[in-house]
Design a protein around this motif. Structure first.
Motif, PDB file in Angstrom:
ATOM      1  N   ARG A 105      38.561  24.707  42.994  1.00 22.44           N
ATOM      2  CA  ARG A 105      38.364  23.885  44.344  1.00 22.44           C
ATOM      3  C   ARG A 105      39.214  24.710  45.540  1.00 22.44           C
ATOM      4  O   ARG A 105      38.755  25.186  46.382  1.00 22.44           O
ATOM      5  CB  ARG A 105      38.635  22.533  44.573  1.00 22.44           C
ATOM      6  N   ASP A 106      40.649  24.715  45.092  1.00 23.42           N
ATOM      7  CA  ASP A 106      41.421  25.858  46.165  1.00 23.42           C
ATOM      8  C   ASP A 106      40.974  27.023  46.052  1.00 23.42           C
ATOM      9  O   ASP A 106      40.976  27.471  47.478  1.00 23.42           O
ATOM     10  CB  ASP A 106      43.074  25.795  45.575  1.00 23.42           C
ATOM     11  N   LEU A 107      40.529  27.771  45.169  1.00 20.51           N
ATOM     12  CA  LEU A 107      40.188  29.307  45.168  1.00 20.51           C
ATOM     13  C   LEU A 107      38.742  29.280  45.891  1.00 20.51           C
ATOM     14  O   LEU A 107      38.647  30.253  46.583  1.00 20.51           O
ATOM     15  CB  LEU A 107      40.347  29.845  43.828  1.00 20.51           C
ATOM     16  N   HIS A 108      37.880  28.532  45.367  1.00 23.23           N
ATOM     17  CA  HIS A 108      36.642  28.213  46.077  1.00 23.23           C
ATOM     18  C   HIS A 108      36.662  28.403  47.515  1.00 23.23           C
ATOM     19  O   HIS A 108      35.799  28.912  48.285  1.00 23.23           O
ATOM     20  CB  HIS A 108      35.663  27.186  45.477  1.00 23.23           C
ATOM     21  N   VAL A 109      37.541  27.198  48.085  1.00 24.57           N
ATOM     22  CA  VAL A 109      37.581  27.313  49.383  1.00 24.57           C
ATOM     23  C   VAL A 109      38.427  28.463  50.168  1.00 24.57           C
ATOM     24  O   VAL A 109      37.842  28.911  51.363  1.00 24.57           O
ATOM     25  CB  VAL A 109      38.410  25.939  49.922  1.00 24.57           C
ATOM     26  N   LEU A 110      39.578  29.056  49.548  1.00 27.87           N
ATOM     27  CA  LEU A 110      40.139  29.990  50.036  1.00 27.87           C
ATOM     28  C   LEU A 110      39.277  31.300  50.234  1.00 27.87           C
ATOM     29  O   LEU A 110      39.270  31.931  51.130  1.00 27.87           O
ATOM     30  CB  LEU A 110      41.238  30.294  49.300  1.00 27.87           C
ATOM     31  N   PHE A 111      38.518  31.680  49.068  1.00 27.58           N
ATOM     32  CA  PHE A 111      37.656  32.617  49.240  1.00 27.58           C
ATOM     33  C   PHE A 111      36.608  32.386  50.095  1.00 27.58           C
ATOM     34  O   PHE A 111      36.159  33.460  50.959  1.00 27.58           O
ATOM     35  CB  PHE A 111      36.997  32.977  47.623  1.00 27.58           C
ATOM     36  N   PHE A 122      33.089  36.304  44.369  1.00 25.56           N
ATOM     37  CA  PHE A 122      34.307  35.420  43.635  1.00 25.56           C
ATOM     38  C   PHE A 122      34.172  33.954  43.994  1.00 25.56           C
ATOM     39  O   PHE A 122      34.587  33.081  43.421  1.00 25.56           O
ATOM     40  CB  PHE A 122      35.452  35.908  44.006  1.00 25.56           C
ATOM     41  N   HIS A 123      34.006  33.635  45.208  1.00 26.54           N
ATOM     42  CA  HIS A 123      33.706  32.276  45.735  1.00 26.54           C
ATOM     43  C   HIS A 123      32.687  31.495  44.961  1.00 26.54           C
ATOM     44  O   HIS A 123      33.220  30.463  44.573  1.00 26.54           O
ATOM     45  CB  HIS A 123      33.132  32.246  47.238  1.00 26.54           C
ATOM     46  N   TRP A 124      31.766  32.205  44.621  1.00 30.92           N
ATOM     47  CA  TRP A 124      30.697  31.557  43.746  1.00 30.92           C
ATOM     48  C   TRP A 124      30.976  31.393  42.269  1.00 30.92           C
ATOM     49  O   TRP A 124      30.412  30.560  41.661  1.00 30.92           O
ATOM     50  CB  TRP A 124      29.267  32.242  43.937  1.00 30.92           C
ATOM     51  N   HIS A 125      31.614  32.552  41.688  1.00 31.60           N
ATOM     52  CA  HIS A 125      31.792  32.603  40.346  1.00 31.60           C
ATOM     53  C   HIS A 125      33.263  31.964  39.916  1.00 31.60           C
ATOM     54  O   HIS A 125      33.538  31.946  38.714  1.00 31.60           O
ATOM     55  CB  HIS A 125      31.568  33.940  40.019  1.00 31.60           C
ATOM     56  N   VAL A 126      34.215  31.798  40.576  1.00 25.94           N
ATOM     57  CA  VAL A 126      35.458  31.411  40.215  1.00 25.94           C
ATOM     58  C   VAL A 126      35.380  30.065  39.623  1.00 25.94           C
ATOM     59  O   VAL A 126      34.532  29.137  39.737  1.00 25.94           O
ATOM     60  CB  VAL A 126      36.498  31.096  41.206  1.00 25.94           C
ATOM     61  N   LYS A 127      36.202  29.892  38.150  1.00 21.25           N
ATOM     62  CA  LYS A 127      36.362  28.988  37.416  1.00 21.25           C
ATOM     63  C   LYS A 127      37.856  28.449  37.182  1.00 21.25           C
ATOM     64  O   LYS A 127      38.503  29.352  37.291  1.00 21.25           O
ATOM     65  CB  LYS A 127      35.459  29.011  36.117  1.00 21.25           C
ATOM     66  N   GLY A 128      38.158  27.449  36.613  1.00 25.24           N
ATOM     67  CA  GLY A 128      39.278  27.137  36.055  1.00 25.24           C
ATOM     68  C   GLY A 128      39.718  25.839  36.982  1.00 25.24           C
ATOM     69  O   GLY A 128      39.154  25.537  37.814  1.00 25.24           O
TER      70      GLY A 128
END
Length: 153
Positions: free
Chosen positions: A43-49, A33-39
């Motif tokens: 940035r916030d979700l990429h870092v959180l994951f 999910f870190h690699w594939h999150v979009k939207g």
């Protein structure tokens, strides 16, 4: 070391291995999910994951070593991880950010339930050290659930 011939110890090792399998599977899913999150919240979700994946990864060695310290063996392969985990695979790379957040929240909540259920086994085995570690691991998983739930509003 606990008595490896004791049924409570055997059960404790089995539960530790299931927890170990869950951590491996959840680590892979969280990195996916870190690699594939979009939207717009990328940035916030990429870092959180990534932060959550690192925390989960860092628990893996301690969990495996706990099984060994009480006289058991650990899972040894990807096949054994698949056999023992309750975390379901997620191969879709087109999930929405909200779907990813919900799935990780639910997987972490299931881990909290597994951990809380392990307390009784640790007590029956007289395994105070594992009992204490379970408290720490539960707190970490509950924090991940809280963060993910808070994002969903």
């Amino acid at each position: 070391m606990l008595d490896p011939n004791n049924n409570s110890t055997t059960q404790m090792v089995a539960e530790i291995n299931a927890l170990l399998a869950d951590h491996f599977a959840l680590y892979v899913k969280t990195k996916n999910f870190h690699w594939h999150v979009k939207g717009p919240r990328f940035r916030d979700l990429h870092v959180l994951f990534d932060e959550q994946a690192i925390e989960i990864r860092d628990q893996i060695d301690a969990i495996g070593e706990r099984a060994r310290k009480i006289g058991g063996d650990t899972i040894t392969s990807v096949g054994m991880i698949a056999q023992h985990t309750q975390v379901k695979d997620q191969d879709k790379v087109s999930l929405s950010a909200e779907e990813m957040i919900r799935e990780l929240r639910d997987d972490n909540a299931n881990m909290v339930s597994r951990l809380k259920a392990m307390k009784e086994t640790a007590e029956a085995a007289g395994d105070n050290a594992t009992d204490g570690l379970i408290d720490d691991w539960t707190d970490m998983a509950e924090e991940r659930v809280w963060f993910l739930n808070s994002i969903l509003g």
